[in-house]
Motif scaffolding. Structure first.
Motif, PDB file in Angstrom:
ATOM      1  N   ALA A   1       0.835  -1.203   0.000  1.00 51.03           N
ATOM      2  CA  ALA A   1       0.000   0.000   0.000  1.00 51.03           C
ATOM      3  C   ALA A   1       0.870   1.253   0.000  1.00 51.03           C
ATOM      4  CB  ALA A   1      -0.929  -0.011   1.206  1.00 51.03           C
TER       5      ALA A   1
ATOM      6  N   VAL B   1      -5.494   3.347  -2.788  1.00 53.40           N
ATOM      7  CA  VAL B   1      -5.479   1.942  -2.367  1.00 53.40           C
ATOM      8  C   VAL B   1      -6.725   1.566  -1.573  1.00 53.40           C
ATOM      9  CG1 VAL B   1      -4.211   0.184  -1.078  1.00 53.40           C
ATOM     10  CG2 VAL B   1      -2.964   2.005  -2.269  1.00 53.40           C
TER      11      VAL B   1
ATOM     12  N   ALA C   1      -4.882   3.509   3.628  1.00 56.23           N
ATOM     13  CA  ALA C   1      -5.602   2.678   2.655  1.00 56.23           C
ATOM     14  C   ALA C   1      -7.039   2.469   3.144  1.00 56.23           C
ATOM     15  CB  ALA C   1      -4.909   1.334   2.481  1.00 56.23           C
TER      16      ALA C   1
END
Length: 386
Positions: free
Chosen positions: A68, A78, A111
């Motif tokens: 990520a 992400v 993320a």
């Protein structure tokens, strides 16, 4: 030529994992050649069930966190997307994300954890069996899928890695339907291949720093291997992983069928990075490598022989807490709670898919083999064809 990149990674320290992944991506042309600014990138880990990272049943959060971070550095957006075993709902996902360390990985990177439960039906023209299927919409909508598998043994399919990990693109308990309809090894292998072809992950990473041997994919034993594997081709990545644990790929239904379908030519696969011979594990415990599906039989006779040879799940009542998870995930609904509150298996309907074994949180389901099976079966602890 398909290229696979194998890099040493001694542990799950984020700096070590990031460094190894950077080398893998450099071999692919650099992360910037893969991820463009603003690109929606879905990371698809293996989150089988709510297990701790140290149990080695799920993709380690350090690997997801490092990927990520690299994707974000290249400008990608992400999300972490998975449909674990059992019901596909928000409460189940929250429990899985917390237990497996994905929540922490998301917090560290920013993320997004996926809670979008929508699915989309797609056509699959390259399929042999699964010509149409429903997949998670967040995977369908992604510009790039990074498939992040865990190297583990598997009681039904011998081994699980990159190709089989995309089975998690199928929503929740719909996976059970595939087990129910395709209860022969090679047919189920073709199903897994078809799903991989439909989802088409562009990057495949296998977390093999610590794998799982023995009674995988959930009840086995962690085994240190110390490498990360990456390839744009999931079949090639799995070929490298099997070489790492010293298993002949022809003993693994998914790779055997992939070669027969001309989706992989092992002689055309190049391993780069660390010399795999220097890190190969000579004693990786892989039960159930011998299968009657390799016999040259056909039709009803093959089905009859497979039923005779197939092992069966057995509930260990001294460990069972009667939580009902086995009944919940059983495709033919052959498990129920008896009058004494103990779980009971109706073997007349059992298809030996081992979902009960795979998803039991207490390791209370073991695999029972008949005498013929025990005579012919062996555990792989060395290389070659056995």
């Amino acid at each position: 030529m398909d290229r696979v990149f194998i890099e040493l990674c001694e542990n799950y320290r984020i700096d070590r994992v990031t460094s190894a992944l950077e080398k893998i991506f450099e071999g692919m042309g650099g992360i910037g050649s893969i991820v463009k600014p603003g690109m929606r990138v879905a990371i698809k880990p293996n989150l089988l069930m709510p297990k701790k990272p140290d149990d080695a049943a799920t993709t380690h959060p350090a690997v997801v966190q490092a990927i990520a971070g690299l994707v974000q550095k290249a400008g990608g957006l992400v999300s972490i997307v998975e449909s674990p075993g059992g019901p596909y709902n928000v409460s189940s996902l929250k429990r899985i994300y917390t237990a497996t360390g994905m929540e922490e990985a998301a917090d560290e990177t920013g993320a997004q954890l996926n809670f979008d439960l929508r699915v989309e039906r797609i056509d699959n023209p390259d399929a042999l069996i699964v010509k149409s299927l429903k997949i998670l919409k967040p995977l369908r909508d992604a510009d790039l899928i990074i498939n992040v598998a865990k190297l583990k043994t598997h009681r039904l399919m011998v081994y699980t890695g990159a190709v089989k990990n995309m089975f998690g693109a199928i929503p929740g308990l719909e996976k059970a339907d595939y087990h129910l309809r395709l209860d022969q090894y090679d047919k189920f292998a073709d199903c897994l291949i078809d799903i991989y072809l439909a989802t088409r992950p562009q990057i495949n990473i296998i977390d093999s720093i610590i794998g799982m041997e023995g009674e995988g994919p959930s009840s086995g034993v962690p085994k240190y291997l110390g490498v990360l594997i990456g390839s744009k081709n999931g079949f090639a990545a799995d070929l490298a992983a099997l070489s790492l644990i010293n298993v002949d790929y022809r003993q693994v239904p998914v790779l055997k069928r992939a070669e027969e379908r001309k989706l992989i030519q092992p002689e055309q696969v190049i391993f780069e990075g660390v010399d795999i011979a220097t890190v190969r594990c000579e004693d990786f415990d892989v039960p159930a490598l011998v299968s009657p599906s390799g016999m040259r039989l056909s039709g009803r006779l093959l089905s009859a022989v497979e039923k005779i040879f197939r092992p069966k799940p057995e509930i260990r009542h001294e460990k069972c807490i009667s939580c009902g998870k086995c009944a919940e995930v059983c495709p033919p609904k052959t498990i129920r709670k008896g009058d004494d509150k103990k779980m009971i298996i109706d073997y007349s309907k059992c298809i030996s898919c081992f979902c009960c074994h795979e998803f039991c949180p207490e390791k209370a389901v073991r695999i029972r083999k008949n005498i013929a099976r025990r005579i012919l079966e062996y555990r792989r602890t060395s290389g070659g064809e056995g």
